[in-house]
Design a protein around this motif. Structure first.
Motif, PDB file in Angstrom:
ATOM      1  N   HIS A  88     -41.809  28.022   1.637  1.00  0.00           N
ATOM      2  CA  HIS A  88     -41.672  28.660   0.327  1.00  0.00           C
ATOM      3  C   HIS A  88     -42.562  27.888  -0.642  1.00  0.00           C
ATOM      4  O   HIS A  88     -42.201  26.820  -1.124  1.00  0.00           O
TER       5      HIS A  88
ATOM      6  N   ASP B 204     -42.824  36.208  -4.662  1.00  0.00           N
ATOM      7  CA  ASP B 204     -42.799  34.844  -4.143  1.00  0.00           C
ATOM      8  C   ASP B 204     -44.001  34.640  -3.222  1.00  0.00           C
ATOM      9  O   ASP B 204     -44.463  35.579  -2.572  1.00  0.00           O
TER      10      ASP B 204
ATOM     11  N   TYR C 271     -40.601  41.164  -3.951  1.00  0.00           N
ATOM     12  CA  TYR C 271     -40.467  39.755  -4.307  1.00  0.00           C
ATOM     13  C   TYR C 271     -41.835  39.199  -4.696  1.00  0.00           C
ATOM     14  O   TYR C 271     -42.788  39.288  -3.931  1.00  0.00           O
TER      15      TYR C 271
ATOM     16  N   VAL D  58     -35.172  33.627  -0.422  1.00  0.00           N
ATOM     17  CA  VAL D  58     -36.117  34.650   0.043  1.00  0.00           C
ATOM     18  C   VAL D  58     -35.916  34.861   1.544  1.00  0.00           C
ATOM     19  O   VAL D  58     -36.111  33.921   2.332  1.00  0.00           O
TER      20      VAL D  58
ATOM     21  N   TRP E  83     -41.966  39.210   3.957  1.00  0.00           N
ATOM     22  CA  TRP E  83     -40.825  39.040   3.055  1.00  0.00           C
ATOM     23  C   TRP E  83     -40.773  40.262   2.148  1.00  0.00           C
ATOM     24  O   TRP E  83     -41.738  41.040   2.111  1.00  0.00           O
TER      25      TRP E  83
ATOM     26  N   ASN F 144     -38.925  34.841  -7.950  1.00  0.00           N
ATOM     27  CA  ASN F 144     -37.624  35.486  -8.169  1.00  0.00           C
ATOM     28  C   ASN F 144     -36.524  34.438  -8.086  1.00  0.00           C
ATOM     29  O   ASN F 144     -36.691  33.385  -7.461  1.00  0.00           O
TER      30      ASN F 144
END
Length: 202
Positions: free
Chosen positions: A134, A64, A62, A143, A58, A139
């Motif tokens: 996820h 995440d 990010y 994503v 990803w 953020n």
């Protein structure tokens, strides 16, 4: 005169010994270097210790936490809470920017790459399921996640490459399901959804 010849012979003998020892040293270094030269047919070869490699990426910027979950034909699961299961191994649990930086000699060193990989060391007949989850949002907004599944032996081949967009914490999506035949060949592939998260909550 005879005495001078004796001196001369002594000097020549010392020079000859020195020259012989130097040549002997060069010969030894030549043999040692020659023994370290690899056979032409073995150059660039690596030992492949996995049959299938699952790679999930990803965006680097990010923060995440995206997780990969893989289920084998026996129903065994690999993910960050169970990184090793039989012949499947989570090589790295990437948590976004967490643990991606270290201070070395007063300098911050880090890696911006967001990537998780799972290796499958040997294939059993039956269906494998690859999901993405996820786990933590760092953020605002969705994503984008790219998933690649590669067969490494007997030669590199692509089983699947695709993209999923995760919408928030707890969003789990199936990337691909592929079936291995009795002979080890990939005989079927689909993207039908199958939730694995409820299995991990036991």
């Amino acid at each position: 005169m005879r005495h001078r010849f004796a001196d001369s012979d002594g000097g020549g003998s010392a020079f000859t010994d020195l020259l012989f020892n130097a040549l002997l040293g060069f010969a030894f270094m030549f043999v040692a270097a020659f023994s370290l030269i690899a056979e032409p047919g073995t150059r660039g070869n690596t030992e492949r210790k996995a049959e299938v490699l699952v790679t999930v990426n990803w965006p680097d910027d990010y923060d995440d936490d995206v997780d990969v979950l893989v289920e084998d034909p026996r129903g065994e699961l690999v993910w960050f809470r169970n990184p090793d299961s039989g012949l499947m191994h989570l090589e790295r649990d990437d948590r976004g920017n967490a643990l991606d930086r270290a201070v070395l000699g007063g300098t911050v060193v880090g890696s911006a790459i967001n990537q998780e990989t799972v290796s499958i060391r040997a294939l059993a007949a039956g269906e494998y399921v690859v999901n993405v989850l996820h786990y933590r949002a760092g953020n605002d907004g969705p994503v984008p996640v790219h998933i690649k599944v590669e067969r490494l032996n007997p030669r590199l081949s692509l089983i699947y490459y695709g993209k999923r967009t995760l919408g928030g914490i707890g969003d789990e999506q199936t990337a691909v399901r592929f079936t291995v035949g009795a002979d080890g060949a990939i005989v079927a592939r689909n993207e039908l959804p199958k939730a694995l998260l409820d299995r991990t909550a036991r």
